[in-house]
Design a protein around this motif. Structure first.
Motif, PDB file in Angstrom:
ATOM      1  N   SER A 180      37.862  49.875  13.952  1.00 36.13           N
ATOM      2  CA  SER A 180      37.814  50.655  15.197  1.00 36.13           C
ATOM      3  C   SER A 180      38.399  52.044  14.966  1.00 36.13           C
ATOM      4  CB  SER A 180      38.604  49.946  16.299  1.00 36.13           C
ATOM      5  OG  SER A 180      39.987  50.166  16.129  1.00 36.13           O
ATOM      6  N   LYS A 181      38.403  52.839  16.042  1.00 35.54           N
ATOM      7  CA  LYS A 181      38.972  54.186  15.962  1.00 35.54           C
ATOM      8  C   LYS A 181      40.474  54.191  16.180  1.00 35.54           C
ATOM      9  CE  LYS A 181      35.274  57.089  17.356  1.00 35.54           C
ATOM     10  NZ  LYS A 181      34.778  58.122  18.189  1.00 35.54           N
ATOM     11  N   ILE A 182      41.017  53.038  16.531  1.00 38.61           N
ATOM     12  CA  ILE A 182      42.441  52.994  16.891  1.00 38.61           C
ATOM     13  C   ILE A 182      43.293  53.092  15.624  1.00 38.61           C
ATOM     14  CG2 ILE A 182      44.227  51.661  18.083  1.00 38.61           C
ATOM     15  CD1 ILE A 182      41.852  50.173  19.510  1.00 38.61           C
ATOM     16  N   ARG A 183      44.298  53.947  15.676  1.00 33.53           N
ATOM     17  CA  ARG A 183      45.202  54.135  14.534  1.00 33.53           C
ATOM     18  C   ARG A 183      46.549  53.504  14.848  1.00 33.53           C
ATOM     19  NH1 ARG A 183      41.266  54.576  12.519  1.00 33.53           N
ATOM     20  NH2 ARG A 183      40.026  56.396  11.985  1.00 33.53           N
ATOM     21  N   LEU A 184      47.248  53.162  13.753  1.00 34.24           N
ATOM     22  CA  LEU A 184      48.491  52.409  13.899  1.00 34.24           C
ATOM     23  C   LEU A 184      49.719  53.325  13.800  1.00 34.24           C
ATOM     24  CD1 LEU A 184      49.521  49.479  14.100  1.00 34.24           C
ATOM     25  CD2 LEU A 184      49.233  49.298  11.615  1.00 34.24           C
ATOM     26  N   GLY A 185      50.641  53.136  14.731  1.00 27.96           N
ATOM     27  CA  GLY A 185      51.883  53.903  14.691  1.00 27.96           C
ATOM     28  C   GLY A 185      53.089  52.985  14.873  1.00 27.96           C
ATOM     29  N   ALA A 186      54.260  53.467  14.425  1.00 27.44           N
ATOM     30  CA  ALA A 186      55.519  52.749  14.634  1.00 27.44           C
ATOM     31  C   ALA A 186      56.384  53.573  15.585  1.00 27.44           C
ATOM     32  CB  ALA A 186      56.215  52.527  13.290  1.00 27.44           C
ATOM     33  N   GLN A 187      57.547  53.049  15.905  1.00 29.16           N
ATOM     34  CA  GLN A 187      58.386  53.703  16.922  1.00 29.16           C
ATOM     35  C   GLN A 187      59.667  54.298  16.362  1.00 29.16           C
ATOM     36  OE1 GLN A 187      59.014  50.845  20.073  1.00 29.16           O
ATOM     37  NE2 GLN A 187      56.863  50.273  20.103  1.00 29.16           N
ATOM     38  N   ASN A 188      59.870  54.151  15.062  1.00 24.42           N
ATOM     39  CA  ASN A 188      61.067  54.711  14.420  1.00 24.42           C
ATOM     40  C   ASN A 188      60.929  54.538  12.914  1.00 24.42           C
ATOM     41  OD1 ASN A 188      63.577  55.916  14.217  1.00 24.42           O
ATOM     42  ND2 ASN A 188      64.724  54.054  14.650  1.00 24.42           N
ATOM     43  N   VAL A 189      61.705  55.303  12.160  1.00 22.60           N
ATOM     44  CA  VAL A 189      61.738  55.159  10.704  1.00 22.60           C
ATOM     45  C   VAL A 189      63.091  55.672  10.222  1.00 22.60           C
ATOM     46  CG1 VAL A 189      60.690  57.452  10.296  1.00 22.60           C
ATOM     47  CG2 VAL A 189      60.492  55.682   8.550  1.00 22.60           C
ATOM     48  N   HIS A 190      63.629  55.024   9.200  1.00 23.03           N
ATOM     49  CA  HIS A 190      64.909  55.500   8.668  1.00 23.03           C
ATOM     50  C   HIS A 190      64.678  56.614   7.653  1.00 23.03           C
ATOM     51  CE1 HIS A 190      68.930  55.410   6.779  1.00 23.03           C
ATOM     52  NE2 HIS A 190      69.269  55.191   8.034  1.00 23.03           N
ATOM     53  N   PHE A 191      65.726  57.405   7.409  1.00 24.04           N
ATOM     54  CA  PHE A 191      65.533  58.551   6.509  1.00 24.04           C
ATOM     55  C   PHE A 191      65.780  58.216   5.038  1.00 24.04           C
ATOM     56  CE2 PHE A 191      70.063  58.829   6.876  1.00 24.04           C
ATOM     57  CZ  PHE A 191      70.363  58.743   8.244  1.00 24.04           C
ATOM     58  N   ALA A 192      66.501  57.128   4.768  1.00 21.64           N
ATOM     59  CA  ALA A 192      66.746  56.801   3.356  1.00 21.64           C
ATOM     60  C   ALA A 192      65.518  56.086   2.779  1.00 21.64           C
ATOM     61  CB  ALA A 192      67.973  55.900   3.245  1.00 21.64           C
ATOM     62  N   GLU A 193      65.376  56.210   1.462  1.00 23.19           N
ATOM     63  CA  GLU A 193      64.240  55.533   0.826  1.00 23.19           C
ATOM     64  C   GLU A 193      64.420  54.033   0.843  1.00 23.19           C
ATOM     65  OE1 GLU A 193      63.085  56.844  -3.105  1.00 23.19           O
ATOM     66  OE2 GLU A 193      63.143  58.915  -2.381  1.00 23.19           O
ATOM     67  N   LYS A 194      65.663  53.595   0.622  1.00 24.00           N
ATOM     68  CA  LYS A 194      65.993  52.168   0.631  1.00 24.00           C
ATOM     69  C   LYS A 194      67.511  52.032   0.667  1.00 24.00           C
ATOM     70  CE  LYS A 194      64.185  51.294  -3.532  1.00 24.00           C
ATOM     71  NZ  LYS A 194      63.922  50.597  -4.809  1.00 24.00           N
ATOM     72  N   GLY A 195      68.031  50.822   0.813  1.00 24.85           N
ATOM     73  CA  GLY A 195      69.472  50.644   0.678  1.00 24.85           C
ATOM     74  C   GLY A 195      70.092  49.853   1.809  1.00 24.85           C
ATOM     75  N   ALA A 196      71.412  49.986   1.916  1.00 23.61           N
ATOM     76  CA  ALA A 196      72.200  49.159   2.833  1.00 23.61           C
ATOM     77  C   ALA A 196      72.177  49.748   4.245  1.00 23.61           C
ATOM     78  CB  ALA A 196      73.631  49.049   2.302  1.00 23.61           C
ATOM     79  N   TYR A 197      71.071  49.573   4.922  1.00 22.52           N
ATOM     80  CA  TYR A 197      70.905  50.073   6.298  1.00 22.52           C
ATOM     81  C   TYR A 197      70.347  48.937   7.143  1.00 22.52           C
ATOM     82  CZ  TYR A 197      71.548  54.475   3.906  1.00 22.52           C
ATOM     83  OH  TYR A 197      72.056  55.477   3.125  1.00 22.52           O
TER      84      TYR A 197
END
Ligand code: PEP
Length: 248
Positions: free
Chosen positions: A56-73
């Protein structure tokens, strides 16, 4: 030309199966949409919604993202995790995150840069409170957010701003077409000055705040408004489809 973009923000609504049902119902209703159509869903809904929007034409989005690449968060999600699942957009700095979860201009800026680095399109929310508007402080508040939230961005065609007056979110009290147009025009003018030479002219700015099937056409007819970020009215397929099809 700036292609209009209508994005639904489900917030903490819809289990994965409910979300899949919603987008299944939405698909045929938005198949002829002239704008970009996005649903920003809870993290746990991403796999089911991804499957359900396929083709379909619908695209997927999220509502937040962390700034670190990975780790203890603990409890956070990285841009790479979203990207691997086919997420294309991510809301950053929503006023609910700023009010309830300690989000600041600094963290909004860091999250935005991390999203861009991973190839996600950030939908960055800015806007004033009711006291600030009534106190004549709207431009001052926006100036501060503009100066802080977008530092280090080189190409503004890759981001979307959602202008969301806090007093209009979830309240049923929409900004008038003229108010929204005027404020978004101000944001664009200010951004062009502060971030000159960085493609600000191609950046899209949405309006958000109790936008719905009834008021979408009027808001979208305004020359400065490039789309909408839709909360409550994105939770029912028929209603959201009417917003998406505002030009019909
Ligand atoms: C939002 O949460 O971004 C929003 C605009 O909500 P609502 O449409 O419900 O006001």
């Amino acid at each position: 030309m700036r292609k209009p973009i209508i994005a639904g923000n489900w917030k903490m609504n819809n289990t994965a199966s409910e979300g899949a049902e919603l987008v299944k119902a939405l698909k045929p209703l938005v198949k002829d949409a002239k704008c970009e159509v996005v649903v920003c869903v809870p993290f746990i809904d991403i796999p089911a919604v991804k499957k359900a929007i396929h083709g379909s034409k619908i695209r997927l989005g999220a509502q937040n993202v962390h700034f670190a690449e990975k780790g203890a968060y603990t409890g956070e999600i990285s841009a790479a995790m979203l990207k691997e699942y086919g997420v294309q957009y991510v809301i950053i700095g929503h006023s609910e995150r700023r009010a309830y979860f300690g989000e600041t201009d600094e963290t909004v800026n860091k999250r935005t840069l991390a999203a861009l680095a991973a190839g996600l399109t950030p939908i960055v929310c800015i806007g004033e409170s009711l006291e600030e508007r009534e106190g004549g402080l709207t431009e001052k508040v926006l100036d501060k957010q503009i100066a802080a939230d977008f530092q280090g961005i080189e190409d503004f065609s890759k981001i979307v701003i959602a202008y969301e007056p806090i007093w209009a979110i979830g309240t049923g009290r929409t900004a008038t077409d003229e108010q929204a147009n005027e404020t978004i025009g101000y944001i664009r003018k200010r951004m062009k000055k502060v971030y000159a030479g960085k493609n600000v002219g191609r950046m899209r700015i949405q309006y958000g705040g109790s936008m719905n099937a009834k008021n979408a056409a009027g808001l979208m007819a305004q020359p400065e408004i490039d789309g909408g970020l839709i909360g409550g009215a994105s939770l029912k397929a028929e209603e959201f489809a009417k917003v998406v099809n505002y030009n019909k």
